[in-house]
Structure formats: structure tokens, C-alpha cells
Design an enzyme around this catalytic site. Structure first.
Site, PDB file in Angstrom:
ATOM      1  N   TYR A 155       0.829  -1.203   0.000  1.00 48.24           N
ATOM      2  CA  TYR A 155       0.000   0.000   0.000  1.00 48.24           C
ATOM      3  C   TYR A 155       0.864   1.254   0.000  1.00 48.24           C
ATOM      4  O   TYR A 155       0.628   2.200  -0.766  1.00 48.24           O
ATOM      5  CB  TYR A 155      -0.917  -0.033   1.219  1.00 48.24           C
ATOM      6  CG  TYR A 155      -1.685   1.237   1.497  1.00 48.24           C
ATOM      7  CD1 TYR A 155      -2.842   1.549   0.779  1.00 48.24           C
ATOM      8  CD2 TYR A 155      -1.279   2.117   2.494  1.00 48.24           C
ATOM      9  CE1 TYR A 155      -3.561   2.708   1.043  1.00 48.24           C
ATOM     10  CE2 TYR A 155      -1.989   3.270   2.765  1.00 48.24           C
ATOM     11  CZ  TYR A 155      -3.125   3.561   2.037  1.00 48.24           C
ATOM     12  OH  TYR A 155      -3.836   4.709   2.309  1.00 48.24           O
ATOM     13  N   LYS A 159       1.125   4.152  -2.859  1.00 45.85           N
ATOM     14  CA  LYS A 159       0.823   5.560  -2.616  1.00 45.85           C
ATOM     15  C   LYS A 159       2.021   6.449  -2.951  1.00 45.85           C
ATOM     16  O   LYS A 159       1.862   7.585  -3.421  1.00 45.85           O
ATOM     17  CB  LYS A 159       0.391   5.760  -1.163  1.00 45.85           C
ATOM     18  CG  LYS A 159      -0.976   5.161  -0.834  1.00 45.85           C
ATOM     19  CD  LYS A 159      -2.080   5.762  -1.680  1.00 45.85           C
ATOM     20  CE  LYS A 159      -3.467   5.315  -1.198  1.00 45.85           C
ATOM     21  NZ  LYS A 159      -4.554   5.885  -2.028  1.00 45.85           N
TER      22      LYS A 159
END
Length: 258
Positions: A155, A159
Site C-alpha cells: 500500500y 501511494k
């Protein structure tokens, strides 16, 4: 009275059925926009759209290129234009206990859901945003995880990639009259924290401003970056994080206690 900065705008938001996405859809609706509320969950999309005058719900998996193309075409057809896109859809899989136990499936899931999905939406929307007469804007929803270690390897990498994509796309899109920016939230009180009020209370003490964020905090930042108020801002990262990346609150507290 709420400002009407988005009268006549068509807005598409991914992952808008709840949390930050739903708050953002409400904010745009309050300011006069027609909003396409897209989400994987039909019930969530319909519930959010029903509370916003002029909004429409649509089931859309942002990881599916054909579904994204159809969603963009639907927004243009229903609203007459597409002026703003907000990439809020994401995937965040818990880390394995040891890094070497992280499997390809979970890694790819988070990159697809948090980075590649935004690429697909931007690719489909850009020609229409260019046609918006200088109103075209993309706002990506990133995370403080892109900047420092808060866990979640895949994740966080996704990002960080989204922040980089924001900058490179901003350079590409600027001559076409389209601005591209990213908002990086800290901890936000969303449904994912349900039943974990003790954890949120602890985290509030970690943030310099003394609380965790609310979805409306992020929605306000997104609306600003999408509006003409930000007409000379592109390629920027706006941290909406209660100061956590700027101030080491636990360290400062330890010093003051010593």
C-alpha cells in the site's frame, strides 16, 4: 451559505460509497456539482448518491479498464462534461508477519487498487478534462504512508507511486489546461476504524493537533485543489495530516516530561 464553486461541473469520484469518498461527493454536491458516485458496492454508491441532489450512482471497479472507460463515458453523457476526477479508490492488505512471506497476490492487489486504478482513470478522463475549458482537474488521494514508515509495504509503495504519477502527469497535462495534485491524509475516522475507539483515542495523542482527521477534513482539501481557487497549483502534494509528518509529538512530549 456554502460557496458554489462547482456550478455546472461534472465530477467523477472513485471509491465514493463511504468514508473520504462519500464526504467528498457531498462536498462537491453542496457546491453545485453533478457527481458520479462510483464504488464497488452498489448499496454504498446508491446510498451516498441518494443524499446528494443531482448525483448518480454507478458500480465501477477502477481496476477494470473497460469499466473505467464506461464510467467516464457515462459521466460525460449524463453531465455534458467531465471537469473534475477524484481518484479515491484503494486497496490495503495487511502485511505478512515477515517481509519475505509477502506473496505476489497481495502485493499486486494493492498496486492495482491504489496506483494502477488511478492511472486507468486518468488515462480515460484526460481528453474530456482537456475539453473542460481550463476547469479540468485531477485530485489523487494518497497517504502519509508514501512519505514515512507506517507499515503496509505494498500500500505504501503504491501511494508513493501515486505521488510520483501526480507530478509526472501534472507536467504532461499542464499544456492541456488540466491540473493534477495529490492530497495525503493521515489517520482518518472512517468505517474501517469501527469498534476501535481506543486505538483512535491513542492516535489522537500522537497527532500534534490533538485529534485524528475526519473525512470532511480531506473533502475540504480536495475541493480546494479542484477549484479555481487553486488555479495556479499543479503537481503539488498537500499533506492533510494533523502535523504528524512535521512534528514528532511523542518525542517532544518525552523531552518536556524529562
Amino acid at each position: 451559505m456554502q460557496m458554489q464553486r462547482f456550478d455546472g461541473y461534472g465530477v467523477l469520484i472513485t471509491g465514493a460509497g463511504q468514508g473520504i469518498g462519500a464526504a467528498t461527493a457531498r462536498r462537491f454536491g453542496e457546491e453545485g456539482a453533478r457527481v458520479l458516485v462510483t464504488d464497488l458496492d452498489a448499496g454504498h454508491a446508491e446510498k451516498t448518491a441518494a443524499a446528494i441532489p443531482g448525483a448518480l450512482p454507478l458500480v465501477c471497479d477502477a481496476r477494470d479498464g473497460a469499466a473505467v472507460e464506461a464510467a467516464v463515458a457515462y459521466a460525460v453523457r449524463e453531465f455534458g462534461s467531465l471537469d473534475v476526477v477524484v481518484n479515491n479508490a484503494y486497496s490495503c492488505t495487511p502485511d505478512a508477519a515477515r517481509f519475505e512471506d509477502q506473496d505476489d497476490e497481495s502485493w499486486n492487489r494493492d498496486l492495482e487498487g491504489s496506483l494502477t486504478s488511478a492511472f486507468r482513470v486518468c488515462r480515460a478522463a484526460l481528453p474530456h478534462l482537456e475539453a473542460a475549458g481550463g476547469r479540468g482537474a485531477i485530485v489523487n488521494v494518497g497517504s502519509v504512508n508514501a512519505e514515512v514508515d507506517f507499515g503496509n509495504h505494498a500500500y505504501s509503495a503504491a501511494k508513493a507511486g501515486l505521488a510520483s504519477l501526480t507530478r509526472t502527469l501534472a507536467g504532461n497535462a499542464a499544456p492541456r489546461g488540466v491540473r493534477v495534485n495529490v492530497v495525503e491524509p493521515g489517520t482518518i475516522r472512517t468505517g474501517g476504524w469501527a469498534g476501535r475507539e481506543d486505538d483512535l483515542a491513542y492516535l489522537a495523542g500522537v497527532y500534534p493537533l490533538g485529534r485524528v482527521g475526519e473525512p470532511e477534513d480531506i473533502a475540504a482539501a480536495i475541493a480546494f485543489l479542484a477549484s479555481r481557487d487553486a488555479s495556479w497549483i499543479t503537481g503539488t502534494t498537500l499533506r492533510v495530516d494533523g502535523g504528524i509528518l512535521a512534528v514528532n509529538a511523542p518525542f517532544r512530549g518525552a523531552r518536556s516530561d524529562g
